[in-house]
Design a protein around this motif. Structure first.
Motif, PDB file in Angstrom:
ATOM      1  N   MET A   1      45.655   4.935  41.940  1.00  0.00           N
ATOM      2  CA  MET A   1      45.299   5.224  40.574  1.00  0.00           C
ATOM      3  C   MET A   1      46.553   5.274  39.718  1.00  0.00           C
ATOM      4  O   MET A   1      47.605   5.660  40.170  1.00  0.00           O
ATOM      5  CB  MET A   1      44.570   6.561  40.495  1.00  0.00           C
ATOM      6  N   ARG A   2      46.378   4.890  38.494  1.00  0.00           N
ATOM      7  CA  ARG A   2      47.489   4.969  37.544  1.00  0.00           C
ATOM      8  C   ARG A   2      47.049   5.747  36.312  1.00  0.00           C
ATOM      9  O   ARG A   2      45.874   6.027  36.141  1.00  0.00           O
ATOM     10  CB  ARG A   2      47.979   3.580  37.181  1.00  0.00           C
ATOM     11  N   GLU A   3      48.000   6.067  35.457  1.00  0.00           N
ATOM     12  CA  GLU A   3      47.697   6.858  34.282  1.00  0.00           C
ATOM     13  C   GLU A   3      46.614   6.194  33.440  1.00  0.00           C
ATOM     14  O   GLU A   3      46.587   4.975  33.281  1.00  0.00           O
ATOM     15  CB  GLU A   3      48.956   7.053  33.439  1.00  0.00           C
ATOM     16  N   LEU A   4      45.719   7.017  32.923  1.00  0.00           N
ATOM     17  CA  LEU A   4      44.619   6.524  32.107  1.00  0.00           C
ATOM     18  C   LEU A   4      44.994   6.564  30.635  1.00  0.00           C
ATOM     19  O   LEU A   4      45.733   7.444  30.203  1.00  0.00           O
ATOM     20  CB  LEU A   4      43.380   7.398  32.327  1.00  0.00           C
ATOM     21  N   THR A   5      44.454   5.613  29.885  1.00  0.00           N
ATOM     22  CA  THR A   5      44.593   5.676  28.439  1.00  0.00           C
ATOM     23  C   THR A   5      43.629   6.749  27.937  1.00  0.00           C
ATOM     24  O   THR A   5      42.698   7.140  28.663  1.00  0.00           O
ATOM     25  CB  THR A   5      44.236   4.331  27.794  1.00  0.00           C
ATOM     26  N   PRO A   6      43.811   7.236  26.719  1.00  0.00           N
ATOM     27  CA  PRO A   6      42.848   8.221  26.194  1.00  0.00           C
ATOM     28  C   PRO A   6      41.401   7.706  26.225  1.00  0.00           C
ATOM     29  O   PRO A   6      40.491   8.463  26.581  1.00  0.00           O
ATOM     30  CB  PRO A   6      43.334   8.465  24.763  1.00  0.00           C
ATOM     31  N   ALA A   7      41.191   6.443  25.907  1.00  0.00           N
ATOM     32  CA  ALA A   7      39.832   5.880  25.931  1.00  0.00           C
ATOM     33  C   ALA A   7      39.282   5.839  27.352  1.00  0.00           C
ATOM     34  O   ALA A   7      38.107   6.158  27.584  1.00  0.00           O
ATOM     35  CB  ALA A   7      39.826   4.482  25.315  1.00  0.00           C
ATOM     36  N   GLN A   8      40.098   5.454  28.321  1.00  0.00           N
ATOM     37  CA  GLN A   8      39.657   5.417  29.715  1.00  0.00           C
ATOM     38  C   GLN A   8      39.322   6.819  30.215  1.00  0.00           C
ATOM     39  O   GLN A   8      38.331   7.010  30.918  1.00  0.00           O
ATOM     40  CB  GLN A   8      40.735   4.794  30.604  1.00  0.00           C
ATOM     41  N   ALA A   9      40.151   7.789  29.871  1.00  0.00           N
ATOM     42  CA  ALA A   9      39.905   9.174  30.291  1.00  0.00           C
ATOM     43  C   ALA A   9      38.598   9.683  29.694  1.00  0.00           C
ATOM     44  O   ALA A   9      37.805  10.330  30.383  1.00  0.00           O
ATOM     45  CB  ALA A   9      41.070  10.061  29.878  1.00  0.00           C
ATOM     46  N   ASP A  10      38.354   9.389  28.432  1.00  0.00           N
ATOM     47  CA  ASP A  10      37.101   9.806  27.790  1.00  0.00           C
ATOM     48  C   ASP A  10      35.897   9.135  28.437  1.00  0.00           C
ATOM     49  O   ASP A  10      34.866   9.770  28.662  1.00  0.00           O
ATOM     50  CB  ASP A  10      37.131   9.500  26.293  1.00  0.00           C
ATOM     51  N   ASP A  11      36.027   7.845  28.751  1.00  0.00           N
ATOM     52  CA  ASP A  11      34.928   7.128  29.411  1.00  0.00           C
ATOM     53  C   ASP A  11      34.625   7.726  30.782  1.00  0.00           C
ATOM     54  O   ASP A  11      33.462   7.911  31.147  1.00  0.00           O
ATOM     55  CB  ASP A  11      35.257   5.641  29.556  1.00  0.00           C
ATOM     56  N   TYR A  13      35.277  10.767  31.784  1.00  0.00           N
ATOM     57  CA  TYR A  13      34.711  12.094  31.542  1.00  0.00           C
ATOM     58  C   TYR A  13      33.214  11.986  31.216  1.00  0.00           C
ATOM     59  O   TYR A  13      32.398  12.729  31.751  1.00  0.00           O
ATOM     60  CB  TYR A  13      35.459  12.781  30.406  1.00  0.00           C
ATOM     61  N   GLU A  14      32.857  11.053  30.347  1.00  0.00           N
ATOM     62  CA  GLU A  14      31.447  10.859  29.990  1.00  0.00           C
ATOM     63  C   GLU A  14      30.627  10.411  31.199  1.00  0.00           C
ATOM     64  O   GLU A  14      29.502  10.872  31.404  1.00  0.00           O
ATOM     65  CB  GLU A  14      31.316   9.847  28.861  1.00  0.00           C
ATOM     66  N   LEU A  15      31.183   9.514  31.998  1.00  0.00           N
ATOM     67  CA  LEU A  15      30.480   9.031  33.193  1.00  0.00           C
ATOM     68  C   LEU A  15      30.219  10.173  34.166  1.00  0.00           C
ATOM     69  O   LEU A  15      29.096  10.334  34.657  1.00  0.00           O
ATOM     70  CB  LEU A  15      31.296   7.932  33.871  1.00  0.00           C
ATOM     71  N   ILE A  16      31.232  10.980  34.431  1.00  0.00           N
ATOM     72  CA  ILE A  16      31.072  12.112  35.349  1.00  0.00           C
ATOM     73  C   ILE A  16      30.068  13.106  34.774  1.00  0.00           C
ATOM     74  O   ILE A  16      29.225  13.644  35.491  1.00  0.00           O
ATOM     75  CB  ILE A  16      32.432  12.788  35.625  1.00  0.00           C
ATOM     76  N   GLY A  17      30.136  13.333  33.470  1.00  0.00           N
ATOM     77  CA  GLY A  17      29.183  14.234  32.823  1.00  0.00           C
ATOM     78  C   GLY A  17      27.752  13.743  32.937  1.00  0.00           C
ATOM     79  O   GLY A  17      26.828  14.525  33.186  1.00  0.00           O
ATOM     80  N   GLU A  18      27.547  12.448  32.779  1.00  0.00           N
ATOM     81  CA  GLU A  18      26.208  11.852  32.899  1.00  0.00           C
ATOM     82  C   GLU A  18      25.685  11.945  34.334  1.00  0.00           C
ATOM     83  O   GLU A  18      24.489  12.068  34.555  1.00  0.00           O
ATOM     84  CB  GLU A  18      26.227  10.385  32.457  1.00  0.00           C
ATOM     85  N   ARG A  19      26.577  11.860  35.300  1.00  0.00           N
ATOM     86  CA  ARG A  19      26.182  11.867  36.715  1.00  0.00           C
ATOM     87  C   ARG A  19      26.064  13.274  37.287  1.00  0.00           C
ATOM     88  O   ARG A  19      25.642  13.436  38.427  1.00  0.00           O
ATOM     89  CB  ARG A  19      27.194  11.073  37.553  1.00  0.00           C
ATOM     90  N   ALA A  20      26.446  14.283  36.534  1.00  0.00           N
ATOM     91  CA  ALA A  20      26.383  15.662  37.028  1.00  0.00           C
ATOM     92  C   ALA A  20      24.964  15.968  37.504  1.00  0.00           C
ATOM     93  O   ALA A  20      23.987  15.680  36.827  1.00  0.00           O
ATOM     94  CB  ALA A  20      26.799  16.635  35.934  1.00  0.00           C
ATOM     95  N   GLY A  21      24.868  16.499  38.699  1.00  0.00           N
ATOM     96  CA  GLY A  21      23.569  16.825  39.276  1.00  0.00           C
ATOM     97  C   GLY A  21      22.931  15.680  40.044  1.00  0.00           C
ATOM     98  O   GLY A  21      21.864  15.837  40.617  1.00  0.00           O
ATOM     99  N   VAL A  44      40.768  17.637  29.235  1.00  0.00           N
ATOM    100  CA  VAL A  44      39.809  16.684  29.806  1.00  0.00           C
ATOM    101  C   VAL A  44      39.984  16.638  31.318  1.00  0.00           C
ATOM    102  O   VAL A  44      38.996  16.639  32.060  1.00  0.00           O
ATOM    103  CB  VAL A  44      39.982  15.279  29.183  1.00  0.00           C
ATOM    104  N   ALA A  45      41.211  16.609  31.787  1.00  0.00           N
ATOM    105  CA  ALA A  45      41.469  16.582  33.231  1.00  0.00           C
ATOM    106  C   ALA A  45      40.879  17.809  33.905  1.00  0.00           C
ATOM    107  O   ALA A  45      40.195  17.697  34.933  1.00  0.00           O
ATOM    108  CB  ALA A  45      42.967  16.501  33.493  1.00  0.00           C
ATOM    109  N   GLU A  46      41.129  18.980  33.356  1.00  0.00           N
ATOM    110  CA  GLU A  46      40.632  20.221  33.954  1.00  0.00           C
ATOM    111  C   GLU A  46      39.106  20.240  33.982  1.00  0.00           C
ATOM    112  O   GLU A  46      38.500  20.602  34.989  1.00  0.00           O
ATOM    113  CB  GLU A  46      41.163  21.426  33.176  1.00  0.00           C
TER     114      GLU A  46
END
Length: 84
Positions: A1-11, A13-21, A44-46
């Motif tokens: 893995m390499r450092e994420l851009t702000p847009a990649q990090a937000d995407d 985060y949204e994906l993980i949030g959608e998949r929660a549960g 966002v990382a935390e």
């Protein structure tokens, strides 16, 4: 893995949030603590890692890499001795 851009990090985060549960398989060759520097925003990382780690079953695997055996042109080795 390499450092994420702000847009990649937000995407992500949204994906993980959608998949929660829901069931999800996530693999990494880094420990969760090593993920923090990859995110441009520590909040966002935390939040993302909190969602992943606190609801997960973790399987840690140690051993040699199988990648060298998959290189093109490599002859598969056998454990049987040559009897000819």
């Amino acid at each position: 893995m390499r450092e994420l851009t702000p847009a990649q990090a937000d995407d992500l985060y949204e994906l993980i949030g959608e998949r929660a549960g829901h069931s999800m398989i996530l693999t990494s060759n880094r420990a969760p603590v090593d993920w923090y520097p990859l995110f441009p925003n520590p909040v966002v990382a935390e939040s993302l890692l909190d969602r992943l780690i606190n609801t997960s079953h973790q399987v840690f695997m140690n051993g040699p890499s199988f990648r060298p055996n998959k290189r093109p042109g490599r002859v598969a080795s056998t454990d049987k001795p040559d009897t000819h």
